[in-house]
Design a protein around this motif. Structure first.
Motif, mmCIF file in Angstrom:
data_model
loop_
_atom_site.group_PDB
_atom_site.id
_atom_site.type_symbol
_atom_site.label_atom_id
_atom_site.label_comp_id
_atom_site.label_asym_id
_atom_site.label_seq_id
_atom_site.Cartn_x
_atom_site.Cartn_y
_atom_site.Cartn_z
ATOM 1 N N VAL A 85 23.165 33.246 -17.113
ATOM 2 C CA VAL A 85 23.164 32.170 -16.118
ATOM 3 C C VAL A 85 21.800 31.498 -16.176
ATOM 4 O O VAL A 85 20.759 32.159 -16.172
ATOM 5 C CB VAL A 85 23.413 32.735 -14.705
ATOM 6 C CG1 VAL A 85 23.273 31.652 -13.648
ATOM 7 C CG2 VAL A 85 24.771 33.404 -14.615
ATOM 8 N N GLU A 86 21.815 30.156 -16.249
ATOM 9 C CA GLU A 86 20.559 29.401 -16.247
ATOM 10 C C GLU A 86 20.199 29.077 -14.806
ATOM 11 O O GLU A 86 21.012 28.573 -14.035
ATOM 12 C CB GLU A 86 20.689 28.116 -17.056
ATOM 13 C CG GLU A 86 19.386 27.353 -17.150
ATOM 14 C CD GLU A 86 19.481 26.135 -18.057
ATOM 15 O OE1 GLU A 86 18.501 25.378 -18.072
ATOM 16 O OE2 GLU A 86 20.518 25.936 -18.703
ATOM 17 N N VAL A 87 18.960 29.365 -14.454
ATOM 18 C CA VAL A 87 18.468 29.109 -13.099
ATOM 19 C C VAL A 87 18.206 27.621 -12.963
ATOM 20 O O VAL A 87 17.524 27.016 -13.775
ATOM 21 C CB VAL A 87 17.176 29.911 -12.822
ATOM 22 C CG1 VAL A 87 16.642 29.600 -11.425
ATOM 23 C CG2 VAL A 87 17.429 31.399 -12.994
ATOM 24 N N GLU A 88 18.765 27.015 -11.927
ATOM 25 C CA GLU A 88 18.573 25.584 -11.672
ATOM 26 C C GLU A 88 17.516 25.420 -10.584
ATOM 27 O O GLU A 88 17.161 26.377 -9.902
ATOM 28 C CB GLU A 88 19.905 24.959 -11.240
ATOM 29 C CG GLU A 88 20.972 25.059 -12.323
ATOM 30 C CD GLU A 88 22.339 24.599 -11.837
ATOM 31 O OE1 GLU A 88 22.464 24.181 -10.667
ATOM 32 O OE2 GLU A 88 23.276 24.691 -12.633
ATOM 33 N N GLY A 89 17.041 24.224 -10.395
ATOM 34 C CA GLY A 89 16.024 23.949 -9.379
ATOM 35 C C GLY A 89 16.530 24.313 -7.993
ATOM 36 O O GLY A 89 17.622 23.928 -7.598
ATOM 37 N N GLY A 90 15.759 25.079 -7.236
ATOM 38 C CA GLY A 90 16.124 25.466 -5.864
ATOM 39 C C GLY A 90 16.972 26.721 -5.786
ATOM 40 O O GLY A 90 17.315 27.160 -4.690
ATOM 41 N N ILE A 124 12.010 33.650 -9.345
ATOM 42 C CA ILE A 124 12.573 33.099 -10.578
ATOM 43 C C ILE A 124 12.191 31.626 -10.626
ATOM 44 O O ILE A 124 11.866 31.023 -9.603
ATOM 45 C CB ILE A 124 14.113 33.275 -10.624
ATOM 46 C CG1 ILE A 124 14.782 32.701 -9.371
ATOM 47 C CG2 ILE A 124 14.480 34.733 -10.813
ATOM 48 C CD1 ILE A 124 16.294 32.730 -9.422
ATOM 49 N N HIS A 125 12.246 31.044 -11.812
ATOM 50 C CA HIS A 125 11.884 29.625 -11.915
ATOM 51 C C HIS A 125 12.979 28.862 -12.655
ATOM 52 O O HIS A 125 13.773 29.434 -13.400
ATOM 53 C CB HIS A 125 10.516 29.449 -12.585
ATOM 54 C CG HIS A 125 10.446 30.037 -13.953
ATOM 55 N ND1 HIS A 125 10.421 31.374 -14.195
ATOM 56 C CD2 HIS A 125 10.393 29.431 -15.167
ATOM 57 C CE1 HIS A 125 10.359 31.593 -15.493
ATOM 58 N NE2 HIS A 125 10.339 30.428 -16.108
ATOM 59 N N SER A 126 12.998 27.570 -12.440
ATOM 60 C CA SER A 126 14.013 26.683 -13.015
ATOM 61 C C SER A 126 13.977 26.759 -14.538
ATOM 62 O O SER A 126 12.917 26.780 -15.149
ATOM 63 C CB SER A 126 13.746 25.249 -12.538
ATOM 64 O OG SER A 126 14.715 24.396 -13.045
#
Length: 140
Positions: A85-90, A124-126
């Motif tokens: 899963v790719e972390v998105e902004g927020g 975690i970061h975007s």
């Protein structure tokens, strides 16, 4: 002399019989018999109670131990998989866990497993790609 001897024998026999008769009380044998019967009855009751307690203990142990060995839901097998899963902004770990929860996970336990699998902390970061565990009935 023989006469005295025979008299003394008779008198000692009579003395023994007299002492035996003195110990005999009418109904004593019947009372002793009733006492013995009562003791036997009480012993039988104790044996029955002890057997009942032992049987109850065995049944309780059987039921308790069979509960631990019985499968929870044998009609449906679930397999554990991981997806990227790719972390998105927020995004937070809580949001990602809520979107991807499956099986018997709670949100908290899924977050902890995501952290363990990815060797990350709370932050975690975007753009970061993380592995998220999930359960499925399908074999892939």
């Amino acid at each position: 002399m023989t006469n005295k001897y025979s008299i003394s024998i008779r008198s000692s026999r009579q003395g023994r019989q007299a002492s035996c008769n003195a110990n005999h009380i009418p109904g004593r044998a019947a009372r002793l018999s009733r006492i013995r019967e009562e003791r036997r009855r009480q012993q039988n009751i104790r044996r029955i109670k002890l057997t009942g307690v032992f049987a109850l203990l065995v049944v309780t142990m059987f039921v308790t131990l069979s509960g631990f060995t019985a499968p929870g839901n044998s009609s449906r097998a679930e397999y554990k998989y991981y997806k990227a899963v790719e972390v998105e902004g927020g995004d937070t770990l809580w949001n990602i866990a809520c979107r991807n929860i499956s099986g018997d996970y709670s949100v908290k336990s899924l977050i902890m497993e995501i952290q363990d699998v990815n060797n990350i902390g709370d932050h975690i970061h975007s753009g970061q790609i993380i592995m998220v565990p999930y359960y499925s009935d399908d074999i892939r």
